[in-house]
Scaffold this motif. Structure first.
Motif, PDB file in Angstrom:
ATOM      1  N   ARG A   1       0.921  -1.229   0.073  1.00 20.93           N
ATOM      2  CA  ARG A   1      -0.028  -0.014   0.018  1.00 20.93           C
ATOM      3  C   ARG A   1       0.778   1.330   0.079  1.00 20.93           C
ATOM      4  NH1 ARG A   1      -5.288  -1.076   2.626  1.00 20.93           N
ATOM      5  NH2 ARG A   1      -5.464  -3.487   2.637  1.00 20.93           N
ATOM      6  N   ASP A   2       0.210   2.307  -0.327  1.00 23.15           N
ATOM      7  CA  ASP A   2       1.148   3.636  -0.379  1.00 23.15           C
ATOM      8  C   ASP A   2       1.433   3.962   1.036  1.00 23.15           C
ATOM      9  OD1 ASP A   2       1.887   5.949  -0.469  1.00 23.15           O
ATOM     10  OD2 ASP A   2       0.416   6.889  -1.560  1.00 23.15           O
ATOM     11  N   PRO A   3       2.571   3.904   1.523  1.00 29.97           N
ATOM     12  CA  PRO A   3       3.139   4.028   2.929  1.00 29.97           C
ATOM     13  C   PRO A   3       2.773   5.525   3.415  1.00 29.97           C
ATOM     14  CG  PRO A   3       5.038   3.810   1.454  1.00 29.97           C
ATOM     15  CD  PRO A   3       3.807   3.636   0.802  1.00 29.97           C
ATOM     16  N   ALA A   4       2.245   6.661   2.312  1.00 29.98           N
ATOM     17  CA  ALA A   4       2.064   7.823   2.685  1.00 29.98           C
ATOM     18  C   ALA A   4       0.548   8.115   2.851  1.00 29.98           C
ATOM     19  CB  ALA A   4       2.541   8.761   1.575  1.00 29.98           C
ATOM     20  N   SER A   5      -0.384   7.554   1.998  1.00 29.56           N
ATOM     21  CA  SER A   5      -1.587   7.633   2.029  1.00 29.56           C
ATOM     22  C   SER A   5      -2.435   6.377   2.655  1.00 29.56           C
ATOM     23  CB  SER A   5      -2.592   8.099   0.654  1.00 29.56           C
ATOM     24  OG  SER A   5      -2.175   6.708  -0.137  1.00 29.56           O
ATOM     25  N   GLY A   6      -1.836   5.069   2.376  1.00 29.58           N
ATOM     26  CA  GLY A   6      -2.553   3.885   2.822  1.00 29.58           C
ATOM     27  C   GLY A   6      -3.293   3.261   1.799  1.00 29.58           C
ATOM     28  N   ARG A   7      -3.238   3.996   0.538  1.00 28.39           N
ATOM     29  CA  ARG A   7      -4.242   3.426  -0.217  1.00 28.39           C
ATOM     30  C   ARG A   7      -3.433   2.251  -0.922  1.00 28.39           C
ATOM     31  NH1 ARG A   7      -6.444   8.448  -0.822  1.00 28.39           N
ATOM     32  NH2 ARG A   7      -4.521   9.448  -1.466  1.00 28.39           N
ATOM     33  N   GLN A   8      -4.511   1.096  -1.308  1.00 34.33           N
ATOM     34  CA  GLN A   8      -3.765  -0.066  -1.796  1.00 34.33           C
ATOM     35  C   GLN A   8      -3.561   0.173  -3.443  1.00 34.33           C
ATOM     36  OE1 GLN A   8      -6.833  -2.979  -0.605  1.00 34.33           O
ATOM     37  NE2 GLN A   8      -5.482  -4.397  -0.730  1.00 34.33           N
ATOM     38  N   GLY A   9      -2.335  -0.250  -3.849  1.00 33.16           N
ATOM     39  CA  GLY A   9      -2.164  -0.094  -5.191  1.00 33.16           C
ATOM     40  C   GLY A   9      -0.534  -0.681  -5.307  1.00 33.16           C
ATOM     41  N   VAL A  10       0.101   0.005  -6.726  1.00 30.88           N
ATOM     42  CA  VAL A  10       1.374  -0.652  -6.911  1.00 30.88           C
ATOM     43  C   VAL A  10       2.336   0.711  -6.618  1.00 30.88           C
ATOM     44  CG1 VAL A  10       2.812  -1.260  -8.861  1.00 30.88           C
ATOM     45  CG2 VAL A  10       0.185  -1.452  -8.819  1.00 30.88           C
ATOM     46  N   TYR A  11       3.091   0.565  -5.649  1.00 26.51           N
ATOM     47  CA  TYR A  11       3.838   1.616  -5.159  1.00 26.51           C
ATOM     48  C   TYR A  11       5.256   1.137  -4.965  1.00 26.51           C
ATOM     49  CZ  TYR A  11      -0.270   3.882  -4.170  1.00 26.51           C
ATOM     50  OH  TYR A  11      -1.537   4.570  -4.095  1.00 26.51           O
ATOM     51  N   GLY A  12       6.429   1.905  -5.463  1.00 22.67           N
ATOM     52  CA  GLY A  12       7.786   1.396  -5.160  1.00 22.67           C
ATOM     53  C   GLY A  12       8.540   1.696  -6.458  1.00 22.67           C
ATOM     54  N   ASP A  13       9.816   1.372  -6.396  1.00 25.04           N
ATOM     55  CA  ASP A  13      10.640   2.025  -7.475  1.00 25.04           C
ATOM     56  C   ASP A  13      11.447   0.831  -7.875  1.00 25.04           C
ATOM     57  OD1 ASP A  13      10.488   4.851  -6.751  1.00 25.04           O
ATOM     58  OD2 ASP A  13      11.295   4.185  -4.820  1.00 25.04           O
ATOM     59  N   TYR A  14      11.920   0.862  -9.044  1.00 29.45           N
ATOM     60  CA  TYR A  14      12.519  -0.410  -9.723  1.00 29.45           C
ATOM     61  C   TYR A  14      13.860   0.294 -10.606  1.00 29.45           C
ATOM     62  CZ  TYR A  14      13.801  -4.338 -12.587  1.00 29.45           C
ATOM     63  OH  TYR A  14      14.406  -5.271 -13.161  1.00 29.45           O
ATOM     64  N   LEU A  15      14.976  -0.408 -10.518  1.00 23.69           N
ATOM     65  CA  LEU A  15      16.060   0.161 -11.315  1.00 23.69           C
ATOM     66  C   LEU A  15      16.684  -1.005 -12.090  1.00 23.69           C
ATOM     67  CD1 LEU A  15      17.957   2.465 -11.893  1.00 23.69           C
ATOM     68  CD2 LEU A  15      19.353   1.638  -9.451  1.00 23.69           C
ATOM     69  N   GLN A  16      16.768  -1.096 -13.314  1.00 23.01           N
ATOM     70  CA  GLN A  16      17.141  -1.889 -14.415  1.00 23.01           C
ATOM     71  C   GLN A  16      18.691  -2.162 -14.227  1.00 23.01           C
ATOM     72  OE1 GLN A  16      14.892  -0.482 -17.748  1.00 23.01           O
ATOM     73  NE2 GLN A  16      15.400  -2.663 -18.448  1.00 23.01           N
ATOM     74  N   ASN A  17      19.175  -3.267 -14.298  1.00 28.15           N
ATOM     75  CA  ASN A  17      20.878  -3.582 -14.209  1.00 28.15           C
ATOM     76  C   ASN A  17      21.434  -2.885 -13.009  1.00 28.15           C
ATOM     77  OD1 ASN A  17      23.024  -4.703 -15.146  1.00 28.15           O
ATOM     78  ND2 ASN A  17      23.411  -3.426 -16.830  1.00 28.15           N
ATOM     79  N   ALA A  18      21.066  -3.247 -11.953  1.00 22.18           N
ATOM     80  CA  ALA A  18      21.645  -2.666 -10.782  1.00 22.18           C
ATOM     81  C   ALA A  18      21.422  -3.767  -9.466  1.00 22.18           C
ATOM     82  CB  ALA A  18      20.822  -1.371 -10.353  1.00 22.18           C
ATOM     83  N   GLN A  19      22.232  -3.439  -8.421  1.00 24.64           N
ATOM     84  CA  GLN A  19      22.376  -4.056  -7.286  1.00 24.64           C
ATOM     85  C   GLN A  19      21.682  -2.973  -6.238  1.00 24.64           C
ATOM     86  OE1 GLN A  19      26.138  -5.959  -6.301  1.00 24.64           O
ATOM     87  NE2 GLN A  19      25.032  -7.931  -6.370  1.00 24.64           N
TER      88      GLN A  19
END
Ligand code: PEP
Ligand code: MG
Length: 892
Positions: free
Chosen positions: A257-275
């Motif tokens: 869930r959105d840790p800021a609003s609490g709403r359910q959904g797709v929240y996060g970040d992605y980085l290609q070719n990385a550790q």
């Protein structure tokens, strides 16, 4: 013999103490059948043994060998195998989260032979040599204690030689050379070659992680967070998976869930070719998690379904770290995730709606501190704003004012009606007055326990500290943002103590909707109420029914009393009558002190009486039907007289002019006579009542008459007379007898019965220790934990927070000021003694607390457990105390 090593499949989420948070959750995910790279956890018990004896327990090596063999079998390759190596990570993980405090080593198993195998297997020589240099660097720093700068400098030199600015510009050959340089650093610093035996690498890394439990920063962090020092850390050994094997690989973080609003959904970040480290280092920009659907739909879909499973399983918001290695998804970590205050309430409410948790559980998941955060005014989110930079959110709130760069200007400008923000590199005790005068405080140095932060929190003043990216130049009276924008003295800025942000100009401030709800301006059942207000309402409604403690307010006038009542106060626990003698009335007290004859004294008291009576009539009306504890005058008398220096100067100037001001001279004599070295330990409280004739009886008469007036008007007055700073029962007896006589007299005068309780504060150690005797003459006790803390510790409450508490907090002597959160072991012990002896002497005696701790979340739980009847706090804290009293009762 205890078992020291657990395969992931052998643990579960409830074994945090043994396996640490990370290990327990990896085990839980493994058992759910989620794609966790295989591995094992070495227990905290093994760590404790190592820390105590300086060597690992017997049998650990054998257990590790066994688990490692199983891991190798599962992976179909051996640790460091030359042609196709298994590599592992060795990570710390304690029962309590200690972010970044302990160590991790990645890529264990690489050496001169297996690096070639890794290159061949991955088909990527650059990747293999980069992994190898990362191992030597991390191992050198963490395990061998080599200064990390040496490695960083070598990387910089390699980039310079090559003429590139980023690591990515270095190719396989460059990295191969860098590995040689790194090995040279290790040999030079340790006197031996970098260990090429994979198992030796692993064992040394495990020991280094154990030892990192006692690294100075970890010790300090534990002291401050009150995490026990003897728990030890677990160590997770896990097969490496690589997010840096090309564009079909990558790494990311996700929230269910959105840790800021609490709403359910797709929240996060992605980085290609990385550790993972690359994400933290912020070298390249991440993309929103939603983009993964386009990049790698199969992994995305799998991640979404895993996230749903995790949330249903943990019945709460989870945060997740994952890696994709060539199109294959791996879960590296999960835990119940941190969230903002608003999200905490919203999520708890949503999960109750979804039937996932009960209201009892919902109440356990929100805190008074979070509620307090929701009650501060805030900047209008819809408004245009120009951000200058960001620091640490040291003390919440939203403050707007003109930038000033020293305390003197802060005081001067604020006296002429300007709102100011005091901007300093760091503050020290000399800045105190300026801090008081300012709307908010901004510093460019120092952390959350710096002087500015501690003092601002103590004063409830908005503060952003340690905003290092902003250059505060006090000499030239200007500050400069990273983008070069400058703010000169007098320019308006806005600081947000809740987020740590600093803005140019005046950002509009709006009242918190949660406060408007408590004030009765927003009906929770109407459309005006948003989901946050509805969530708060539902939880407050529930805790009010659950709690055993009553909640009263500290209020001295009808306006505060009415506000407290709207906030849910069930009476007044402390009316400090000294506040009624300020302003014009100060002169009247002055007259009382200066009176030479009994007549003069009586005249002064007669003038004060009707004024006091009117005060009480108003107060009792505002709290009609509810108890109102009125405390007789407490502070040292000299507080009502003019400042000694000012007055001396006035008299001296007059004398120099050959003038003589009779009154000033007498005043000066009185000021000298009443001057005390330690006024807090001097003539104050009940002592005043005993030496200034007529003062306390005048106050009691005013209370009694006010009550009689209210009765006549058809009201239901419920005053209680409280005697401060009693140390011995004899003091109390004398004042109480006199008070009861006055009540009887006034009762007769008005033809009504005035049967009000007379009780005392317990705010001196001696009072607590002789509470049995005192209870014989007191119908109630109210613990004055401010004075009790002051006298138990020998800390001057007016001085120490500003002078040396920041040093104490930084050194970890305590994690929080004992004036803020009750010292349970010391002050709390005295309270327990007084509760027990007081009740034994007078069963049914009413027990409350009216020090600042009455509104502190942790302290409220103590007062509940100690068996008090009520807590009393400032009106604004009343909802916080209600919530925590309910949480204390619900936690069975
Ligand atoms: C106390 O000492 O805790 C108290 C409530 O009294 P005051 O703060 O007014 O001394
Ligand atoms: Mg006190």
């Amino acid at each position: 013999m205890p078992k020291y090593v657990y395969e992931f499949s052998e643990g579960n989420k409830d074994l945090k103490e043994l396996l640490g948070g990370k290990g327990a959750n990896l085990a839980e995910m493994t058992n759910l059948g989620l794609p966790v790279p295989p591995g094992f956890t070495i227990t905290t018990e093994a760590c404790r043994h190592y820390l105590e004896h300086g060597e690992v327990p017997d049998g650990l090596a054998g257990e590790v060998a066994e688990r490692l063999a199983a891991l190798e079998a599962a992976m179909g390759k051996r640790l460091g195998q030359a042609d196709d190596p298994l590599l592992v990570s060795v990570r710390s993980g304690a029962a309590f989260s200690m972010p970044g405090m302990m160590e991790t080593v990645l890529n264990i198993g690489l050496n001169d032979a297996s690096v070639e195998g890794l290159a061949a297997q991955s088909g990527d020589a650059r990747f293999a040599w980069d992994s190898y240099r990362r191992l030597i660097q991390m191992f050198g720093r963490t395990v061998q204690g080599i200064d990390g700068e040496l490695f960083e400098d070598a990387i910089e030199a390699a980039k310079r030689d090559k003429g590139v600015t980023s690591d990515v510009g270095l190719d396989a050959d460059d990295l191969r050379k860098l590995v040689e340089v790194f090995k040279g650093i290790v040999a030079e610093r340790t006197g031996r070659a970098f260990p090429d035996d994979p198992r030796e690498q692993m064992d040394l890394a495990v020991r280094a992680v154990f030892s990192s439990w006692n690294a100075p920063r970890a010790v300090l962090y534990r002291r401050q967070e009150r995490i026990p020092a003897d728990l030890g850390t677990a160590v997770n050994v896990c097969a490496m998976v690589f997010g840096n094997l090309g564009m079909d690989s990558g790494t990311g973080v996700a929230f269910t869930r959105d840790p800021a609003s609490g709403r359910q959904g797709v929240y996060g970040d992605y980085l290609q070719n990385a550790q993972g480290e690359d994400v933290v280092a912020g070298i390249r920009n991440t993309v929103p998690l939603g983009d993964l659907e386009r990049i790698d739909k199969r992994s995305y879909d799998e991640l979404m379904s895993i996230m749903e499973r995790l949330e249903n399983h943990y019945r709460d918001l989870c945060d997740i770290e994952f890696t994709i290695e060539r199109g294959r998804l791996w879960m590296l970590q999960t835990r119940v995730g941190k969230r903002t205050a608003a999200a905490a309430f919203r999520i708890a409410d949503q999960l109750v709606d979804q039937g996932v948790i009960t209201l009892d559980e919902a109440v356990a998941r929100v805190t008074g501190d979070q509620l307090a955060q929701l009650m501060f005014p805030r900047f209008d989110e819809g408004a245009e704003r120009t951000r200058l930079g960001r620091g640490m959110n040291a003390s919440p709130g939203a403050a707007v004012g003109r930038a000033v760069f020293d305390s003197y200007t802060a005081i001067k400008w604020s006296r002429s009606g300007e709102d100011v923000i005091l901007c300093r590199r760091e503050t020290n005790p000399d800045d105190l007055e300026g801090m008081i005068a300012a709307q908010g405080i901004l510093t460019s140095r120092g952390g959350k326990t710096s002087h500015a932060a501690v003092v601002a929190r103590g004063m409830g003043k908005t503060c952003v500290c340690g905003a290092e990216e902003i250059d505060v130049d006090t000499k030239n009276r200007r500050l400069t943002a990273p983008d070069g924008t400058t703010v000169e003295e007098g320019d308006v800025i806005s600081i947000d103590g809740t987020t740590g942000e600093v803005f140019l100009g005046a950002v509009p401030v709006v009242a918190s909707p949660v406060v408007r709800y408590f004030e009765g301006e927003i009906d929770p059942a109407s459309d005006q109420a948003d989901d946050l207000v509805r969530a708060v309402h539902r939880i407050m409604h529930y805790v009010d029914a659950a709690r055993r403690l009553y909640v009263r307010a500290n209020a001295d006038n009808a306006e505060d009393a009415a506000r407290a009542r709207r906030m849910g106060a069930q009476g007044i626990g402390l009316c400090r009558t000294e506040h009624m003698f300020l302003g014009d009335r100060r002169q009247l007290v002055e007259r009382l002190i200066l009176a030479d004859t009994e007549e003069e004294q009586e005249e002064a008291l007669d003038t004060l009486l009707p004024l006091q009576q009117d005060d009480f009539v108003e107060l009792l009306a505002a709290m009609d039907g509810l108890p109102v504890t009125v405390r007789l005058l407490d502070p040292p008398l000299h507080e009502f007289l003019p400042d000694i220096t000012e007055l001396s100067v006035r008299v001296a100037v007059a004398e120099a002019r050959g003038e003589k001001h009779e009154n000033d001279l007498r005043l000066l004599q009185a000021v000298h006579r009443l001057h005390e070295q330690n006024p807090m330990l001097g003539l104050r409280g009940v002592r005043l009542g005993l030496v200034v004739p007529g003062l306390f009886t005048m106050q009691v008469r005013a209370i009694a008459r006010a009550a009689a007036e209210r009765l006549r008007a058809g009201g239901r007055p419920r005053p209680e007379v409280m005697i401060p700073l009693v140390g011995t029962v004899q003091e109390l007896e004398i004042i109480r007898d006199a008070s009861l006589r006055v009540l009887a007299e006034v009762g007769e005068e008005y033809g009504v019965e005035l049967d009000f309780p007379v009780g005392t504060m317990i705010e001196l150690p001696r009072a607590a220790l002789t509470a049995g005797q005192i209870a014989e003459h007191a119908e109630f006790f109210s613990f004055g934990t401010n004075d009790l803390t002051q006298t138990v510790w020998g800390f001057s409450r007016d001085d120490v927070e500003a002078s040396f508490f920041s040093a104490y907090l930084e050194k970890g002597v305590f994690g929080v000021s004992p004036f803020e959160s009750l010292d349970v072991d010391g002050v709390g012990r005295l309270i327990r003694i007084a509760v027990e002896e007081g009740r034994r002497a007078r069963p049914g005696i009413k027990l409350g607390i009216c020090g600042e701790h009455g509104g502190d979340p942790v302290s409220v739980h103590f007062f509940h457990a100690a068996g008090l009847d009520y807590v009393s706090c400032s009106p604004f804290r009343v909802p916080v105390a209600r919530l925590e009293a309910g949480r204390a009762a619900a936690r069975r």
